[in-house]
Design a protein around this motif. Sequence first.
Motif, mmCIF file in Angstrom:
data_model
loop_
_atom_site.group_PDB
_atom_site.id
_atom_site.type_symbol
_atom_site.label_atom_id
_atom_site.label_comp_id
_atom_site.label_asym_id
_atom_site.label_seq_id
_atom_site.Cartn_x
_atom_site.Cartn_y
_atom_site.Cartn_z
ATOM 1 N N PHE A 75 0.816 -1.209 0.000
ATOM 2 C CA PHE A 75 0.000 0.000 0.000
ATOM 3 C C PHE A 75 0.853 1.264 0.000
ATOM 4 O O PHE A 75 0.316 2.369 0.044
ATOM 5 C CB PHE A 75 -0.918 0.024 1.229
ATOM 6 N N ASP A 76 2.160 1.087 -0.003
ATOM 7 C CA ASP A 76 3.062 2.229 -0.082
ATOM 8 C C ASP A 76 2.817 3.187 1.089
ATOM 9 O O ASP A 76 2.616 4.394 0.915
ATOM 10 C CB ASP A 76 2.871 2.955 -1.424
ATOM 11 N N HIS A 91 -10.288 -1.939 -3.392
ATOM 12 C CA HIS A 91 -9.713 -0.721 -2.844
ATOM 13 C C HIS A 91 -10.484 0.484 -3.360
ATOM 14 O O HIS A 91 -10.749 0.617 -4.557
ATOM 15 C CB HIS A 91 -8.234 -0.648 -3.258
ATOM 16 N N MET A 92 -10.864 1.368 -2.441
ATOM 17 C CA MET A 92 -11.614 2.565 -2.811
ATOM 18 C C MET A 92 -10.676 3.770 -2.773
ATOM 19 O O MET A 92 -10.061 4.048 -1.737
ATOM 20 C CB MET A 92 -12.774 2.797 -1.822
ATOM 21 N N LYS A 93 -10.594 4.439 -3.889
ATOM 22 C CA LYS A 93 -9.753 5.635 -3.932
ATOM 23 C C LYS A 93 -10.611 6.848 -3.604
ATOM 24 O O LYS A 93 -11.820 6.852 -3.816
ATOM 25 C CB LYS A 93 -9.162 5.814 -5.327
ATOM 26 N N ASP A 100 -2.102 11.976 -3.584
ATOM 27 C CA ASP A 100 -2.260 10.546 -3.332
ATOM 28 C C ASP A 100 -3.719 10.240 -3.033
ATOM 29 O O ASP A 100 -4.231 10.531 -1.958
ATOM 30 C CB ASP A 100 -1.373 10.142 -2.149
ATOM 31 N N THR A 102 -4.916 7.217 -3.045
ATOM 32 C CA THR A 102 -5.058 5.817 -2.652
ATOM 33 C C THR A 102 -5.371 5.643 -1.174
ATOM 34 O O THR A 102 -5.842 4.601 -0.761
ATOM 35 C CB THR A 102 -3.776 5.044 -2.967
ATOM 36 N N LYS A 103 -5.062 6.655 -0.398
ATOM 37 C CA LYS A 103 -5.267 6.520 1.039
ATOM 38 C C LYS A 103 -5.534 7.887 1.650
ATOM 39 O O LYS A 103 -5.349 8.916 0.999
ATOM 40 C CB LYS A 103 -4.036 5.879 1.703
ATOM 41 N N ARG A 133 -11.099 7.116 -8.392
ATOM 42 C CA ARG A 133 -9.814 7.217 -9.071
ATOM 43 C C ARG A 133 -9.051 8.431 -8.548
ATOM 44 O O ARG A 133 -9.591 9.328 -7.938
ATOM 45 C CB ARG A 133 -9.990 7.319 -10.568
#
Lengths: 133, 430
Positions: A75-76, A91-93, A100, A102-103, A133
């Motif tokens: 997950f960086d 995974h929900m962006k 970022d 992603t999180k 996205r």
Amino acid sequence: MSYLLPNLTKKKQVDSIIRDTIDKVLVLRFGRASDALCLQLDDILSKSAREVSKFATVAVVDIDSEDVQVYVKYFDITLVPSSVFFFNAHHMKMDSGTADHTKWVGAFHTKQDFIDVVEESGWMGTFVGKPGR
Amino acid sequence: MMKSADKKRKKESKKCEFEFCKVCNLNHDHGNRHKYFPNHTKSLSTFLHRFQTKLSDIRFFLRNPTILRPELASRNRFWCVVCDAEVDEIGSSFACANAINHLASADHAKKLKHFLWKYGGGMDHADNFRFSEADLAKWEKKCHSLNDGSSSCSDRTNGLQIGPSNDIQNELSYKSINDFENNNLGPLTPKFLNNVLPLQYNTHKYQISQSGHPATAADGRIVCGDFEHIGWQNSQHCIPHTDAVGTSNFGNGGLYQGKHMAIGGSNLHGKNLDLMVIFSGLASIAQVSVMAPGLAEGNVHTGAPPPWLEMTVEHHPEDTSVPLSSKKGKSKLNPKRVGAAWAEKRKAELEMEKRGEIVNSDCGPNWLPNFGRVWQSGSRKESLKEFESEKPELPKVEVDPEMPITLRPYVSKRMVRLCSLWPLKMISFR
């Protein structure tokens, strides 16, 4: 405050919670209990967990645990605390105001902010049908 | 010439004196001319209109005095814009009593005249913003009669509990609390019988007109707590709503609704009645239908479950065996939601696991969910492949760190070429 939420220290636990949370938003907080900002976030998460329990599950993951390092790399996770959102193991962006998507990095100011984000994520997952996205 | 110059100087000196106009809410140096300005007249008309609407509310209570409950007294306040004073109702027993007295006072009249002189508006309209002595006298008379009526009613109802001690609607209506079950009818019966008129309605129906004792029946309508006459529609007095006498004297008498009574408490043997409530001067008529004794059992106050919940339990007794979440999931959830197919598959696997069957799941020790990376191109499944391809590279880097790293200065390609050619050049020079 992380003792009030499920504390995951092993990969298997993370796998099972991701796979077993069905039709609900899953919020995984990556951080450590000794960090001040993590504590602040944990406070809000623990207080809001019950209110969002009908449509969301909240859990905390200790990034210092060795077994979980694969997820930290996958997950960086570089900044702490970071919250990753899932819906039906997808995974929900989301747009958190940073580049970022992603999180969610950092804590929330109020419970309502967190609840709004979770609701938004749930709405996107359930009704819109898009992971963002 | 000198006189006109003096006049001009005086005018200029008057211009310099700033004063505040509370109608326009601004400071000006126009002097007395300001009240003739069109902006000021507009502001004045709205200002006085607002004041008049407040006065009209007070005028209503001037014509229809009502008793003010002590707990509401603190909420009633009136700001007199003429006198710049606040009038509160603390300590007053009638609605807007202090405000009415203030508006009828000589002090207010004097200040009103000064206000109209200063800001305009016409002295003719002075009466619109105050109450005359005649109005005040009429109001005081009505208040006295109200007081007399309430005191006589309270004498009669001394032996009866008018309401439970914590019933906020009936606090004004009673002065003494008695055990209602004892039904001490003595004080009430003789006086009541003396004032009986021929009944105009069925024994289970009463007409009640509103007076100064509002109280609420079990269904939320306002009934009165004071009684003198039966069947008199326009009476200012009301039937005592704790009239247990009615049960004995009037057959089905009494003002109860079901078991629970806002007035008499649940100790009464509930008599279901039709009630006609007519407010004098107001158009509010509510009729309560007679309820069957079975249905009258239990309500919000007794903690009974609401009827719609009972209905759902009755209609759906067969669904208890089937897990509701799965049924609801199928019917309510969007089939196009994120991970719908995966969710259905996973639910089936979980059910099989519950039954004890072996499930061939793809969850090995290396399982990872699909994750959309920051610099991801393509689908999220590819991010997993990327990560797995990156993984083997990490151990190679980790093996080497034990080797000593020698640091060398940077040498450009040119220098390398020159260095390689340098010995040849040296030889050529020789």
